[in-house]
Design a protein around this motif. Structure first.
Motif, PDB file in Angstrom:
ATOM      1  N   UNK A 111       0.833  -1.213   0.000  1.00 23.75           N
ATOM      2  CA  UNK A 111       0.000   0.000   0.000  1.00 23.75           C
ATOM      3  C   UNK A 111       0.865   1.259   0.000  1.00 23.75           C
ATOM      4  N   UNK A 112       2.026   1.190   0.617  1.00 23.06           N
ATOM      5  CA  UNK A 112       2.866   2.381   0.761  1.00 23.06           C
ATOM      6  C   UNK A 112       3.482   2.838  -0.563  1.00 23.06           C
ATOM      7  N   UNK A 113       3.543   1.957  -1.565  1.00 23.53           N
ATOM      8  CA  UNK A 113       4.179   2.341  -2.832  1.00 23.53           C
ATOM      9  C   UNK A 113       3.214   2.281  -4.012  1.00 23.53           C
ATOM     10  N   UNK A 114       2.021   1.782  -3.781  1.00 18.64           N
ATOM     11  CA  UNK A 114       1.051   1.625  -4.868  1.00 18.64           C
ATOM     12  C   UNK A 114       0.795   2.965  -5.552  1.00 18.64           C
ATOM     13  N   UNK A 115       0.831   2.968  -6.879  1.00 19.12           N
ATOM     14  CA  UNK A 115       0.612   4.188  -7.633  1.00 19.12           C
ATOM     15  C   UNK A 115       1.873   4.992  -7.891  1.00 19.12           C
ATOM     16  N   UNK A 116       2.969   4.640  -7.201  1.00 16.49           N
ATOM     17  CA  UNK A 116       4.240   5.367  -7.383  1.00 16.49           C
ATOM     18  C   UNK A 116       5.327   4.475  -7.977  1.00 16.49           C
ATOM     19  N   UNK A 117       5.312   3.201  -7.639  1.00 21.26           N
ATOM     20  CA  UNK A 117       6.336   2.260  -8.104  1.00 21.26           C
ATOM     21  C   UNK A 117       5.735   1.340  -9.164  1.00 21.26           C
ATOM     22  N   UNK A 118       6.578   0.911 -10.105  1.00 23.92           N
ATOM     23  CA  UNK A 118       6.165  -0.044 -11.133  1.00 23.92           C
ATOM     24  C   UNK A 118       7.229  -1.113 -11.282  1.00 23.92           C
ATOM     25  N   UNK A 119       6.816  -2.368 -11.142  1.00 24.04           N
ATOM     26  CA  UNK A 119       7.733  -3.490 -11.325  1.00 24.04           C
ATOM     27  C   UNK A 119       7.565  -4.044 -12.736  1.00 24.04           C
ATOM     28  N   UNK A 120       8.670  -4.481 -13.331  1.00 26.82           N
ATOM     29  CA  UNK A 120       8.623  -5.080 -14.662  1.00 26.82           C
ATOM     30  C   UNK A 120       9.783  -6.066 -14.785  1.00 26.82           C
ATOM     31  N   UNK A 121       9.784  -6.833 -15.867  1.00 24.68           N
ATOM     32  CA  UNK A 121      10.851  -7.801 -16.060  1.00 24.68           C
ATOM     33  C   UNK A 121      11.136  -7.997 -17.538  1.00 24.68           C
ATOM     34  N   UNK A 122      12.377  -8.413 -17.808  1.00 22.14           N
ATOM     35  CA  UNK A 122      12.794  -8.769 -19.154  1.00 22.14           C
ATOM     36  C   UNK A 122      13.400 -10.158 -19.055  1.00 22.14           C
ATOM     37  N   UNK A 123      12.652 -11.174 -19.478  1.00 23.10           N
ATOM     38  CA  UNK A 123      13.119 -12.552 -19.308  1.00 23.10           C
ATOM     39  C   UNK A 123      14.338 -12.850 -20.190  1.00 23.10           C
ATOM     40  N   UNK A 124      14.456 -12.189 -21.303  1.00 23.10           N
ATOM     41  CA  UNK A 124      15.633 -12.403 -22.158  1.00 23.10           C
ATOM     42  C   UNK A 124      16.909 -11.916 -21.465  1.00 23.10           C
TER      43      UNK A 124
END
Length: 126
Positions: free
Chosen positions: A62-75
């Motif tokens: 809840x403390x980071x929702x809307x401000x942080x974005x997680x993503x990944x690059x499997x390659x």
């Protein structure tokens, strides 16, 4: 042994942005969920964000929702954390980990073979 090298931390003013990276080795990256944790001075390590193996499911505290974005690059075997609108309370050492299953942000368990890295320091000044 599965492990990672975290990078991208630094000193930033409140309201600024940082992008953290976590490059993983020692496991089949494209099959595992990944998470970011952080540990503030004098506090226990806490879960911040999670992404499943496909990248289609994500979850945030809840403390980071809307401000942080997680993503990944499997390659590239890399998971990222884009942090915007940073606050002084975001200060801490940030770690990534491969997760065994997922119930909630507060109940994530690293895989048994996971070896914690040194993390990357994030410092947000007011």
């Amino acid at each position: 042994q599965a492990q990672a090298v975290e990078s991208g931390g630094g000193l930033v003013q409140a309201g600024g942005s940082l992008r953290l990276s976590c490059r993983v080795s020692g496991l089949t990256f494209e099959n595992v969920g990944m998470a970011w944790f952080r540990q503030a001075p004098g506090k226990q390590r806490e879960g911040v964000s999670y992404i499943d193996w496909s990248g289609r499911f994500t979850s945030y505290s809840d403390s980071v929702k809307g401000r942080f974005t997680i993503s990944r690059d499997n390659d590239l075997r890399t998971v990222y954390l884009q942090m915007n609108s940073l606050k002084p309370e975001d200060t801490g050492i940030y770690y990534c980990a491969a997760i065994f299953g997922f119930d909630s942000i507060t109940e994530m368990t690293p895989r048994s073979e996971w070896e914690w890295g040194q993390g990357t320091q994030v410092t947000v000044s007011s």
